[in-house]
Design a protein around this motif. Sequence first.
Motif, PDB file in Angstrom:
ATOM      1  N   ARG B 164       0.842  -1.199   0.000  1.00  0.00           N
ATOM      2  CA  ARG B 164       0.000   0.000   0.000  1.00  0.00           C
ATOM      3  C   ARG B 164       0.871   1.241   0.000  1.00  0.00           C
ATOM      4  O   ARG B 164       1.155   1.816   1.039  1.00  0.00           O
ATOM      5  N   LYS B 169      -2.174   4.085  -1.198  1.00  0.00           N
ATOM      6  CA  LYS B 169      -2.204   4.372   0.233  1.00  0.00           C
ATOM      7  C   LYS B 169      -3.419   5.220   0.633  1.00  0.00           C
ATOM      8  O   LYS B 169      -4.201   4.791   1.479  1.00  0.00           O
ATOM      9  N   SER B 172      -6.738   3.184  -0.147  1.00  0.00           N
ATOM     10  CA  SER B 172      -7.150   2.124   0.759  1.00  0.00           C
ATOM     11  C   SER B 172      -7.538   2.710   2.116  1.00  0.00           C
ATOM     12  O   SER B 172      -8.364   2.153   2.835  1.00  0.00           O
TER      13      SER B 172
END
Lengths: 296, 214, 222, 200
Positions: B164, B169, B172
């Motif tokens: 991620r 990043k 999510s």
Amino acid sequence: MEKENILIRLQRIDRRWIYLVLWLVVMIPLIFPFKIQPQPTPSVEKLFNYIDTMPENKALAISVDFTPDTRAELQPMVVALLRHAFATQHRVGILTVQVYGLGLAEEAIRQVTAEFNANANTRADSVIYGEDYVFWGWTTPVLTVMLGMGERITNVFPIDYYGNRTETLPIMQHIKNYDDIGILVTIAASAIPRSWINYAQTQFGVNLSCGITAVSAADFYPYVNSGQFIGMLAGMKGAAEYEQLVRERMVKNGMEWVLRNRGTEAMSSQTAAHLAIMAFIVIGNIAFFATRRKRK
Amino acid sequence: MNISTDPWVWIAAILTLAIFSFLYKENPLYRFAEHLYVGIANGYAITFYWHRVLVPSFFDRVGAASTPIATKIWLIVIAVIGALYFTRFIPKVSWLVRIPIAIVLGYACGASIPRAIDAEIIRQAKATIITRASFAHWQTGLWAVIILLGVIATISYFFFSSERKGVLKPLSYAGIIFIMIGFGASFGYTVMARISLFIGRLQFLLGDWLGLIK
Amino acid sequence: MQRRIPLIIVLLTGIFGAVAFFVPYPAIRNADEIMRNDVQRIITAFSLVLGVGSIVQHHLLKIRRKAQFWPYSYITIVALVITAIIGVFGGIDVTRPGVLPTRVGNFSFHIQTIYSNMMVPLAATMFSLLAFFMSSAAYRAFRARNLEATLLLLAAFILMLGAVPLGRFIHHRLPAFAEWILAVPNTASKRGILFGVELGIFATSLKIILGIERGWLGGGGK
Amino acid sequence: MGRATLYVPGLSSMADVATIASLNILGEVAKKTAQFGTPLIVPTSDPIVYTVAREVVKESYTAAGRPDAFHQDIVFFVTDQQFAFAAAVDGIMTREKPATNFLIGMFWAESLILAETGAATGAIQIAGTDAIAQLPFFITACDYTLIGEELYAASAYISREPVLLGAIKAQDYAKALITIIIVAFSLIALGLNLPVLKWL
């Protein structure tokens, strides 16, 4: 010191005290209800309006796909839908894909037909088995029912719940397959409504809606949003809202009878219990954070 | 107060209270009720599997004089395959139970694949795509954009193949916010559902049994 | 042979199930209808043997081994046998009684009576215990222990207020806001999860048909 | 060191993917408890899961170089009755006061009873399930929760089994494809006003 003791003791309280509080919170408003009326949400109104304005030659199909454990939430929907269909003089076909749903469907049919026939003066007012409604019953497996009904219902259900040959029933001249069904409403406590979409709708394009326990209601919103379901009834509250709309419709049609609306009846208790649960969470959290800060 | 005189209502009430006694403590009465339930439920299922499936779909047709002999043989062959379920309880030949299971399972899997892709993936993707029609009203347009972003964010939260970082990043992270709001909705609704079930039992105890609800 | 034959059957019936959807050719249509109405229906009817058989076997074993609470196993077996006898021989429609009478004087013990007054209360009450377990968990365990849990509880509170008629007395927009949460952010997240779940089911179905996933073979023998 | 670790691999059978995933994770947890000498408690509610779980734990203790620390009572069969199982595990939690509770696998309504008692005893709780209806409860009652597919992914990465890892990869590609289609079609529809919905 004094305060901390209370907070710690609050956290360690025996669960049975909480059970007792819940019991009282639900019981008292049932005996002494306060007057509150549920206001129909858009998804409930959508289903109601659809059935209300459905052409007269199109039938309503109700699939009683739940089992006795969720009867409290879902049975009021079946009752309200049956009342609505009879009040607007639509033909009704009832089935289930769950063997344990049979008895529930039977109970609802017996109740509602008795209500209508007790108040009927003429043939037009009464509801007659095999002409105005049919209880196809149950068969297995799910695929046989959902796909087969698109071709010929009498092949899927050669005999009805009561043991009659379905081809001999006059109503079956008017309901041959999904083409004659205006909307099929599945009342369920599981993923069965998704199977109805996958098999009945994808292949045959039948219109669907669902009545569903509140537990899984949030999971079904994507299908309402995509139009795969025309509206939806969510939990006992959804049932109560539908009951209100049906009651108004019946009064408008001159049917001013006194009927029990179990969903509406429950709304006072439901409100009180929600407040109690929220209070439990808040008190529990206060005690938790207060003692945690002390420990640090 | 208007207590019921129907013996069956009393039986139902006693069974209801027997289950509720578990709330105080696990006890013989609760165990009795629990075992009774399993027995009755299976007896009920046997009744309808017999009367509404096996009799009309098999016995009536095999027994009828009008059924062609080829059809009769065909039906009997199917019934023999179905009866292989009994081999489950005969250790030496118990593998034969796999044959009826294979027929039902294979067909169900095969039938589900094309239909599920159509109904669950294509239809759901279609409903997520924004078109100019989505903006018929500014609100519906805005909600459609939020749904689109939420769907992508949620998918990216369950994307495991790469770390991620980069655009994944923040995506999510937004995903977990959407997921938590969604679970919160489920949570609130679940509370409602569980309470409803208890209200249903009290409606029976207070209404149908004791006659306290008008 | 014990594995190969079932795997071949799964492959063939699987392909047939999928093909029947794409090919509207009458011969296939008819074959598919026979597959559903005869083959699937009769075989599935026998599958009840698995369920009932396992339960009876399980309880007989308990009785033989005198396992904990073994006398209760008699209750399950006796209730099962009596209910099945009443249902099978007593008939389903009250107006068309079977060979076994289901009424003594005014007292009926018809299968529907047993269903409504024994099975329904037992099942419904057992499930309603959840209301109590949940309320005590609400008090003792549901904590806003981090940002995620806080967000979750917040959404839950709005929904619980919006879901009951009381909500609109707190603020007239509250029920609409609760409905918006369900219809917009909830729909988005559930749809995202749905894609994943559906892909998983799709993969499993394909693996079963192709014989890669063989867990179901555990159904009997080695 | 003194307080135990409790690991409940769900209440379902081996037919559930969640159970298999859970047993993969149990193997890794058992290695750690063997290394640190922490007592491990694994109650099960399915006879086959019981047998498999015992083998998994035994293997892990051997792999961690502590076969001597493995004993028969680590993994045990309680009962297959849902609430009786919950009551028994409840008892273990209140008596043994484990420092960590793992509730990983398939759970139904008993999830509430387990998570509640664990929270009350002050244990660190780690949950994981693909039972969506139980997830909201685990998230609010446990310290860490593996949500749905995260459980499979965790199990695949821990076990490093190529078949599991391959499945995760393939599904990721499919998800990426869905995302691309949704975004691309939206852009085409908005920018060029083409009837994209008819193409699908």
